[in-house]
Structure formats: structure tokens, C-alpha cells
Write a protein that holds these residues in place. Structure first.
Motif, PDB file in Angstrom:
ATOM      1  N   THR A  23     -11.302   1.106   3.211  1.00  0.00           N
ATOM      2  CA  THR A  23     -10.605   1.517   4.586  1.00  0.00           C
ATOM      3  C   THR A  23      -9.418   0.735   4.710  1.00  0.00           C
ATOM      4  OG1 THR A  23     -12.663   2.460   5.239  1.00  0.00           O
ATOM      5  CG2 THR A  23     -10.882   2.717   6.799  1.00  0.00           C
ATOM      6  N   PHE A  24      -9.657  -0.449   4.754  1.00  0.00           N
ATOM      7  CA  PHE A  24      -8.832  -1.473   4.948  1.00  0.00           C
ATOM      8  C   PHE A  24      -7.505  -1.522   3.899  1.00  0.00           C
ATOM      9  CE2 PHE A  24      -6.744  -5.789   4.214  1.00  0.00           C
ATOM     10  CZ  PHE A  24      -6.141  -6.126   5.500  1.00  0.00           C
ATOM     11  N   LEU A  25      -7.935  -1.366   2.496  1.00  0.00           N
ATOM     12  CA  LEU A  25      -6.808  -1.173   1.513  1.00  0.00           C
ATOM     13  C   LEU A  25      -6.090  -0.025   1.776  1.00  0.00           C
ATOM     14  CD1 LEU A  25      -6.074  -2.463  -1.175  1.00  0.00           C
ATOM     15  CD2 LEU A  25      -7.618  -1.226  -2.325  1.00  0.00           C
ATOM     16  N   CYS A  78       0.362   1.632   5.361  1.00  0.00           N
ATOM     17  CA  CYS A  78       1.315   1.154   6.027  1.00  0.00           C
ATOM     18  C   CYS A  78       2.562   0.637   5.097  1.00  0.00           C
ATOM     19  CB  CYS A  78       0.911  -0.179   6.744  1.00  0.00           C
ATOM     20  SG  CYS A  78       1.793  -0.783   8.054  1.00  0.00           S
ATOM     21  N   LEU A  79       2.375   0.316   4.002  1.00  0.00           N
ATOM     22  CA  LEU A  79       3.397  -0.256   3.112  1.00  0.00           C
ATOM     23  C   LEU A  79       4.201   0.991   2.773  1.00  0.00           C
ATOM     24  CD1 LEU A  79       1.706  -2.688   0.806  1.00  0.00           C
ATOM     25  CD2 LEU A  79       3.432  -3.221   2.624  1.00  0.00           C
ATOM     26  N   VAL A 122       4.908   3.733   4.254  1.00  0.00           N
ATOM     27  CA  VAL A 122       5.769   4.209   5.749  1.00  0.00           C
ATOM     28  C   VAL A 122       6.835   3.167   5.664  1.00  0.00           C
ATOM     29  CG1 VAL A 122       5.729   4.257   8.151  1.00  0.00           C
ATOM     30  CG2 VAL A 122       3.876   5.263   6.726  1.00  0.00           C
ATOM     31  N   THR A 123       6.522   1.839   5.542  1.00  0.00           N
ATOM     32  CA  THR A 123       7.742   0.861   5.814  1.00  0.00           C
ATOM     33  C   THR A 123       8.713   1.099   4.828  1.00  0.00           C
ATOM     34  OG1 THR A 123       6.090  -0.613   6.613  1.00  0.00           O
ATOM     35  CG2 THR A 123       8.029  -1.658   5.963  1.00  0.00           C
ATOM     36  N   ALA A 124       8.222   1.284   3.128  1.00  0.00           N
ATOM     37  CA  ALA A 124       9.188   1.393   2.488  1.00  0.00           C
ATOM     38  C   ALA A 124      10.100   2.687   2.651  1.00  0.00           C
ATOM     39  CB  ALA A 124       8.401   1.796   1.093  1.00  0.00           C
ATOM     40  N   SER A 125       9.585   3.961   3.192  1.00  0.00           N
ATOM     41  CA  SER A 125      10.267   5.064   3.550  1.00  0.00           C
ATOM     42  C   SER A 125      11.214   4.742   4.702  1.00  0.00           C
ATOM     43  CB  SER A 125       9.317   6.213   3.664  1.00  0.00           C
ATOM     44  OG  SER A 125       8.646   6.220   4.925  1.00  0.00           O
ATOM     45  N   VAL A 126      10.890   3.939   5.631  1.00  0.00           N
ATOM     46  CA  VAL A 126      11.799   3.569   6.895  1.00  0.00           C
ATOM     47  C   VAL A 126      13.006   2.839   6.535  1.00  0.00           C
ATOM     48  CG1 VAL A 126      11.645   2.746   9.266  1.00  0.00           C
ATOM     49  CG2 VAL A 126       9.856   4.283   8.354  1.00  0.00           C
ATOM     50  N   VAL A 127      12.648   1.826   5.926  1.00  0.00           N
ATOM     51  CA  VAL A 127      13.622   0.778   5.413  1.00  0.00           C
ATOM     52  C   VAL A 127      14.504   0.957   4.375  1.00  0.00           C
ATOM     53  CG1 VAL A 127      14.092  -1.817   4.923  1.00  0.00           C
ATOM     54  CG2 VAL A 127      12.221  -1.251   6.698  1.00  0.00           C
ATOM     55  N   LYS A 128      15.808   1.320   4.440  1.00  0.00           N
ATOM     56  CA  LYS A 128      16.717   1.560   3.580  1.00  0.00           C
ATOM     57  C   LYS A 128      17.361   0.387   3.152  1.00  0.00           C
ATOM     58  CE  LYS A 128      15.566   5.664   2.978  1.00  0.00           C
ATOM     59  NZ  LYS A 128      14.418   6.028   1.785  1.00  0.00           N
ATOM     60  N   ARG A 129      17.750   0.140   1.762  1.00  0.00           N
ATOM     61  CA  ARG A 129      18.696  -0.935   1.647  1.00  0.00           C
ATOM     62  C   ARG A 129      20.054  -0.620   0.870  1.00  0.00           C
ATOM     63  NH1 ARG A 129      20.005  -3.166  -3.119  1.00  0.00           N
ATOM     64  NH2 ARG A 129      20.950  -5.258  -3.478  1.00  0.00           N
TER      65      ARG A 129
END
Length: 151
Positions: A3-5, A11-12, A14-21
């Protein structure tokens, strides 16, 4: 443990889809509700998925367009047009059609020219560049060089 994994992976993701470089030498147009919100300069940016989307990835370095066409005057013309975006906020609206704009503008200008002699290619290229720039400058773009071959 699993569950933790799974939570960590989610979480990773969602972060990858939110942050754009945005890479150096490019600008991204950010849209919300179908309207241009702003331009994203090079660096890291937060984009809200579902609300905002990247519309265009505009390259600010020089671009190249090759063309080869048969003209009505029975000459075959091959050419290369070098162009670049100067004002991305103005160019964003037509960036998808810029190659067609340049190609049709070049062909219209070449059709309007009298018979082309080989020694006048440089002058013809210069006149073609001026005509293309007259049409493209108001759209935030500029032709930097035109090379022609007339057969």
C-alpha cells in the motif's frame, strides 16, 4: 508495505503530471478553457491537470523549410527558407500553419516575378525575403534567409 509502495508511485505520477520542464530556447503556451493564459519561459512550471494544458511548444531558434515546386512559367524552383519566431505571444495563433503560410507566400511571390535568370537568384531571394517578412512580421516571425535554385 505494498500500500505504501502504491501510494508512493501514485504520488510520483501526480507530481510528474503537474510539473512541466520547458527546455532552453523554447516557450510553451499554456491554455485554460481554450484561451491562452500565458507563455511558459524556460524552467520548471506547475500546470494544473484538467484545468490547464500545454497548447504549443514554440522553438525560438531558427527553423528551416525546404520546398520544391513547378511554376507556371515552366521553371522548377527549389529553395530553402530560414525563419524564426521573434514574438511567441503573437506567433502562437498561427504556429501550426506557419509552414503553409511561408510556402504559399513564396510561391505567390515567385509566380509574380518575371522569368528568372540564374544570375539574378540572389536578388530574387532578397525580394522574396522582403515579401515574406511583410506578411510574417505582424505575426511575430521573421525570415532570416532565402536560398533558391531555379532549373
Amino acid at each position: 508495505m505494498t500500500t505504501f509502495l502504491l501510494a508512493t508511485i501514485a504520488c510520483l505520477a501526480v507530481t510528474a503530471s503537474v510539473v512541466k520542464r520547458v527546455p532552453e530556447g523554447q516557450v510553451y503556451s499554456l491554455y485554460r478553457g481554450g484561451r491562452l493564459l500565458r507563455l511558459l519561459q524556460p524552467g520548471l512550471h506547475v500546470v494544473l491537470p484538467g484545468l490547464q494544458r500545454i497548447g504549443h511548444r514554440i522553438d525560438l531558434s531558427g527553423q528551416v523549410l525546404h520546398f520544391q515546386e513547378a511554376l507556371k512559367c515552366a521553371h522548377d524552383v527549389r529553395g530553402t527558407v530560414y525563419w524564426q519566431v521573434l514574438e511567441p505571444e503573437r506567433a502562437d495563433a498561427v504556429i501550426d500553419q506557419v509552414e503553409q503560410l511561408i510556402r504559399s507566400g513564396a510561391l505567390d511571390a515567385l509566380e509574380a516575378e518575371p522569368a528568372v535568370a540564374k544570375e539574378n537568384r540572389r536578388d530574387l531571394g532578397s525580394r522574396l525575403k522582403q515579401r515574406l517578412n511583410a506578411a510574417l512580421r505582424e505575426r511575430g516571425m521573421m525570415v532570416t534567409r532565402v536560398e533558391l535554385e531555379v532549373a
